[in-house]
Design a protein around this motif. Sequence first.
Motif, mmCIF file in Angstrom:
data_model
loop_
_atom_site.group_PDB
_atom_site.id
_atom_site.type_symbol
_atom_site.label_atom_id
_atom_site.label_comp_id
_atom_site.label_asym_id
_atom_site.label_seq_id
_atom_site.Cartn_x
_atom_site.Cartn_y
_atom_site.Cartn_z
ATOM 1 N N PHE A 14 35.651 -77.747 23.824
ATOM 2 C CA PHE A 14 34.596 -78.579 23.246
ATOM 3 C C PHE A 14 33.781 -77.812 22.210
ATOM 4 C CE2 PHE A 14 35.510 -80.965 27.105
ATOM 5 C CZ PHE A 14 35.470 -82.274 26.649
ATOM 6 N N GLY A 15 33.547 -76.535 22.441
ATOM 7 C CA GLY A 15 32.788 -75.745 21.482
ATOM 8 C C GLY A 15 33.522 -75.564 20.169
ATOM 9 N N THR A 16 34.834 -75.337 20.223
ATOM 10 C CA THR A 16 35.619 -75.179 18.998
ATOM 11 C C THR A 16 35.656 -76.472 18.196
ATOM 12 O OG1 THR A 16 37.003 -73.489 20.071
ATOM 13 C CG2 THR A 16 37.875 -74.540 18.087
ATOM 14 N N LEU A 17 35.903 -77.577 18.876
ATOM 15 C CA LEU A 17 35.931 -78.864 18.175
ATOM 16 C C LEU A 17 34.570 -79.204 17.577
ATOM 17 C CD1 LEU A 17 38.084 -80.961 20.687
ATOM 18 C CD2 LEU A 17 38.815 -79.889 18.556
ATOM 19 N N ALA A 18 33.499 -78.923 18.323
ATOM 20 C CA ALA A 18 32.158 -79.198 17.808
ATOM 21 C C ALA A 18 31.841 -78.323 16.603
ATOM 22 C CB ALA A 18 31.123 -78.981 18.906
ATOM 23 N N VAL A 69 28.430 -77.694 34.487
ATOM 24 C CA VAL A 69 27.165 -77.120 34.015
ATOM 25 C C VAL A 69 27.391 -75.736 33.408
ATOM 26 C CG1 VAL A 69 24.834 -76.453 34.676
ATOM 27 C CG2 VAL A 69 25.895 -78.439 35.730
ATOM 28 N N HIS A 70 28.246 -74.929 33.985
ATOM 29 C CA HIS A 70 28.545 -73.616 33.409
ATOM 30 C C HIS A 70 29.204 -73.773 32.038
ATOM 31 C CE1 HIS A 70 28.416 -70.874 37.213
ATOM 32 N NE2 HIS A 70 27.392 -71.701 37.140
ATOM 33 N N ALA A 71 30.032 -74.790 31.883
ATOM 34 C CA ALA A 71 30.635 -75.039 30.575
ATOM 35 C C ALA A 71 29.573 -75.440 29.554
ATOM 36 C CB ALA A 71 31.693 -76.139 30.688
ATOM 37 N N VAL A 72 28.610 -76.249 29.978
ATOM 38 C CA VAL A 72 27.513 -76.634 29.084
ATOM 39 C C VAL A 72 26.738 -75.398 28.631
ATOM 40 C CG1 VAL A 72 25.303 -77.858 28.975
ATOM 41 C CG2 VAL A 72 27.292 -78.958 30.006
ATOM 42 N N LEU A 73 26.540 -74.447 29.535
ATOM 43 C CA LEU A 73 25.839 -73.215 29.178
ATOM 44 C C LEU A 73 26.667 -72.338 28.241
ATOM 45 C CD1 LEU A 73 24.366 -72.236 32.679
ATOM 46 C CD2 LEU A 73 23.130 -73.220 30.746
ATOM 47 N N GLY A 74 27.984 -72.451 28.304
ATOM 48 C CA GLY A 74 28.837 -71.610 27.468
ATOM 49 C C GLY A 74 29.172 -72.198 26.119
ATOM 50 N N VAL A 75 29.075 -73.516 25.972
ATOM 51 C CA VAL A 75 29.430 -74.171 24.709
ATOM 52 C C VAL A 75 28.656 -73.609 23.516
ATOM 53 C CG1 VAL A 75 29.176 -76.359 23.452
ATOM 54 C CG2 VAL A 75 30.388 -76.308 25.615
ATOM 55 N N PRO A 76 27.332 -73.384 23.599
ATOM 56 C CA PRO A 76 26.617 -72.856 22.428
ATOM 57 C C PRO A 76 27.167 -71.539 21.910
ATOM 58 C CG PRO A 76 25.063 -73.673 24.055
ATOM 59 C CD PRO A 76 26.414 -73.696 24.705
ATOM 60 N N PHE A 77 27.625 -70.659 22.798
ATOM 61 C CA PHE A 77 28.176 -69.379 22.354
ATOM 62 C C PHE A 77 29.463 -69.586 21.564
ATOM 63 C CE2 PHE A 77 25.615 -68.367 26.085
ATOM 64 C CZ PHE A 77 24.861 -67.307 25.620
ATOM 65 N N VAL A 78 30.287 -70.520 22.015
ATOM 66 C CA VAL A 78 31.527 -70.809 21.296
ATOM 67 C C VAL A 78 31.213 -71.420 19.931
ATOM 68 C CG1 VAL A 78 33.719 -72.041 21.374
ATOM 69 C CG2 VAL A 78 32.732 -71.149 23.484
ATOM 70 N N ILE A 79 30.271 -72.335 19.889
ATOM 71 C CA ILE A 79 29.915 -72.983 18.623
ATOM 72 C C ILE A 79 29.414 -71.951 17.613
ATOM 73 C CG2 ILE A 79 28.264 -74.560 17.537
ATOM 74 C CD1 ILE A 79 28.457 -76.321 19.983
ATOM 75 N N ILE A 80 28.566 -71.052 18.044
ATOM 76 C CA ILE A 80 27.988 -70.063 17.129
ATOM 77 C C ILE A 80 29.054 -69.113 16.595
ATOM 78 C CG2 ILE A 80 26.437 -68.083 17.004
ATOM 79 C CD1 ILE A 80 24.568 -69.586 18.882
ATOM 80 N N THR A 81 29.914 -68.592 17.465
ATOM 81 C CA THR A 81 30.926 -67.636 17.011
ATOM 82 C C THR A 81 31.983 -68.301 16.137
ATOM 83 O OG1 THR A 81 32.144 -67.965 19.084
ATOM 84 C CG2 THR A 81 30.610 -66.122 18.992
#
Length: 275
Positions: free
Chosen positions: A88-92, A145-157
């Motif tokens: 989800f982070g990569t797609l976002a 919930v852990h995935a929700v906490l990790g998504v921002p890190f993926v989006i930023i990188t």
Amino acid sequence: MTSPYLSPIERLWFYTLRILCGLILLFLILPVLVIIPLSFNSGSFLVYPLQGFSLHWYQDFFGSAEWMRALRNSVIIAPAATVVAMIFGTLAAIGLTRGDFPGKSLVMALVISPMVVPVVIIGVASYLFFAPLGMGNSFLSLIVVHAVLGVPFVIITVSATLQGFNHNLVRAAASLGASPLTTFRRVTLPLIAPGVISGALFAFATSFDEVVVTLFLAGPEQATLPRQMFSGIRENLSPTIAAAATLLIVFSVLLLLVLEWLRGRGEKLRTVAVQ
């Protein structure tokens, strides 16, 4: 090395700044390093001086059913949450980087808000959301919930990696008849892979180390390693906690080494893509 053209005052300031930075770094890392020798102490208390060298507490860690269950839960939850966050982070990140639509800044703020909102608020909100659904003590709620906490890190990188992405490569692939999915799989993804993997490692570390949300959502059977450590500190301060902490420190150092390797690899890939 210092420049031979620096004046004595500039040279003095240069060395003073380096020494000050070294002292600050030592101040930050010393509490972490102090716990490592205690994990090898033969005594039953977390005190200096050490009474002797022993691996008893590591044997206690790996021989305890509770510690092994907590470690198993962490190994289950963290990778699952990492995969969800990575997808989800990569797609976002791709959508937010390439897209231009009204409210883009608001959407970006919303998706990275878990990094800003206090974790205890996320824990309470998650409990109030999942408890009425009967999912208060479940692996699924923890993974989500852990995935929700990790998504921002993926989006930023991934977004940072896409800033130097050569979009002419995508246009070239499309002109040669490649479908959007094929273009993403064979052109875009290999080039942004260091950013994706870096974000995934950050998401994994966040999930593996998370304790506040776990206190709200996990029951005894879903207790993770950080929660077991937290419970051990409250109930019985055993040197086994020092052994568990040392293993986590070693694991974190390995993650940092992998991240540094990925950063260097990403720089090389971007240089090749530009050329």
